[in-house]
Design an enzyme around this catalytic site. Structure first.
Site, PDB file in Angstrom:
ATOM      1  CE1 TYR A 106      -3.363   2.884   1.093  1.00 31.01           C
ATOM      2  CE2 TYR A 106      -1.844   3.261   2.917  1.00 31.01           C
ATOM      3  CZ  TYR A 106      -2.924   3.660   2.157  1.00 31.01           C
ATOM      4  OH  TYR A 106      -3.564   4.836   2.459  1.00 31.01           O
ATOM      5  CE  LYS A 118      -2.382   6.834  -0.664  1.00 31.78           C
ATOM      6  NZ  LYS A 118      -3.654   7.221  -1.368  1.00 31.78           N
TER       7      LYS A 118
END
Ligand code: NAD
Length: 245
Positions: free
Chosen positions: A142, A146
């Site tokens: 994640y 990001k």
């Protein structure tokens, strides 16, 4: 200053989600015309046009972005997932597609919801500022994606081409309809799984009330002008005080 009618037309990509819906509600209050683009259609709200689609689909995005001058991009797969390919597809390829669609549709401003975890290496950060470097060893897929997503959006800021971008980095977000943070904490506590302390019990964690996160996004959008120092930059966002955890 007089506001051109088109400058109040915006789209919220990920507008069916927790943060996205709060953003949509506040934008409506402030007199914006709002379109939602999301892979799911989770509620109805008068005055909002829903476009259901995957943000990797440029054609679908172009339909939703017609006559839109401001885009909030707050869509992401759930952070708890371990699906590397999904994160790469949605957060990296998808964000490239969003930026292409914005350029083709003549969008003038993009506000990205990034995350404070982009600077987190696993060691404590207190009063961390935006000049901290990106994490070299991000804690999960994640976060890894990001970081790439934020870089793409900030790099796309181009005054000559007329596309201005900015990124907002909250850490944990709480508030009404929170599907993750507090419900997961409460559930874990109920199952008796919170009866231990990591460290000396004085750890601090930064949580921000969802309406403050929304406020930060709208302030960023409204301050984003060619002469503004915020163009192409990322900003941490928080409440006044961190929460003792
Ligand atoms: P959420 O899961 O409630 O909302 C995300 C939305 O994105 C969902 O409605 C989902 O359907 C949509 N989406 C996912 N994949 C998509 C795709 N391929 N195409 C179109 N839509 C898609 O999450 P949230 O908590 O509202 O998070 C919003 C943003 O804030 C995310 O970018 C997240 O990384 C960031 N963020 C959240 C927190 C937090 O604590 N909630 C903290 C820091 C950053």
């Amino acid at each position: 200053t007089r506001i051109r009618p088109s400058s109040k037309r915006c789209a919220v990509i990920g507008g069916s989600g927790f943060l996205g819906r709060h953003l949509v509600e506040k934008l409506l209050d402030k007199g914006y015309t709002v379109s939602v683009f999301d892979i799911r259609h989770s509620y109805e709200l008068p005055g909002v046009t829903f476009h259901q689609g995957d943000l990797c689909d440029k054609q679908a995005l172009l339909t939703a972005l017609q006559d839109v001058s401001l885009v909030f991009h707050c869509a992401s797969p759930a952070p708890a997932s371990d699906d590397k390919a999904l994160f790469q597809r949605v957060n990296i390829l998808g964000t490239q597609t969003v930026l292409q669609a914005c350029t083709e549709a003549g969008v003038q401003k993009v506000v990205l919801t990034s995350s404070a975890s982009v600077v987190f290496e696993g060691t404590d950060i207190k009063d961390g500022r935006e000049d901290l470097p990106y994490a070299k060893k991000p804690i999960d897929y994640y976060t890894e994606t990001k970081i790439e997503q934020e870089k793409l959006v900030l790099k796309a800021c181009d005054k000559e081409k007329g596309l201005l971008t900015v990124a907002i980095r909250p850490h944990g977000i709480f508030g009404p309809r929170d599907p993750q943070l507090v419900p997961i904490l409460v559930d874990t506590a109920r199952r008796g799984k919170m009866k231990f302390i990591i460290g000396d019990g004085c750890n601090l964690v930064d949580f921000t009330f969802v309406e403050n996160v929304v406020h930060g996004h709208i302030l960023a959008a409204e301050s984003l002008r060619p002469e503004s120092p915020i163009c192409g930059k990322a900003y941490h966002i928080t409440n006044d005080e961190p929460v003792r955890f």
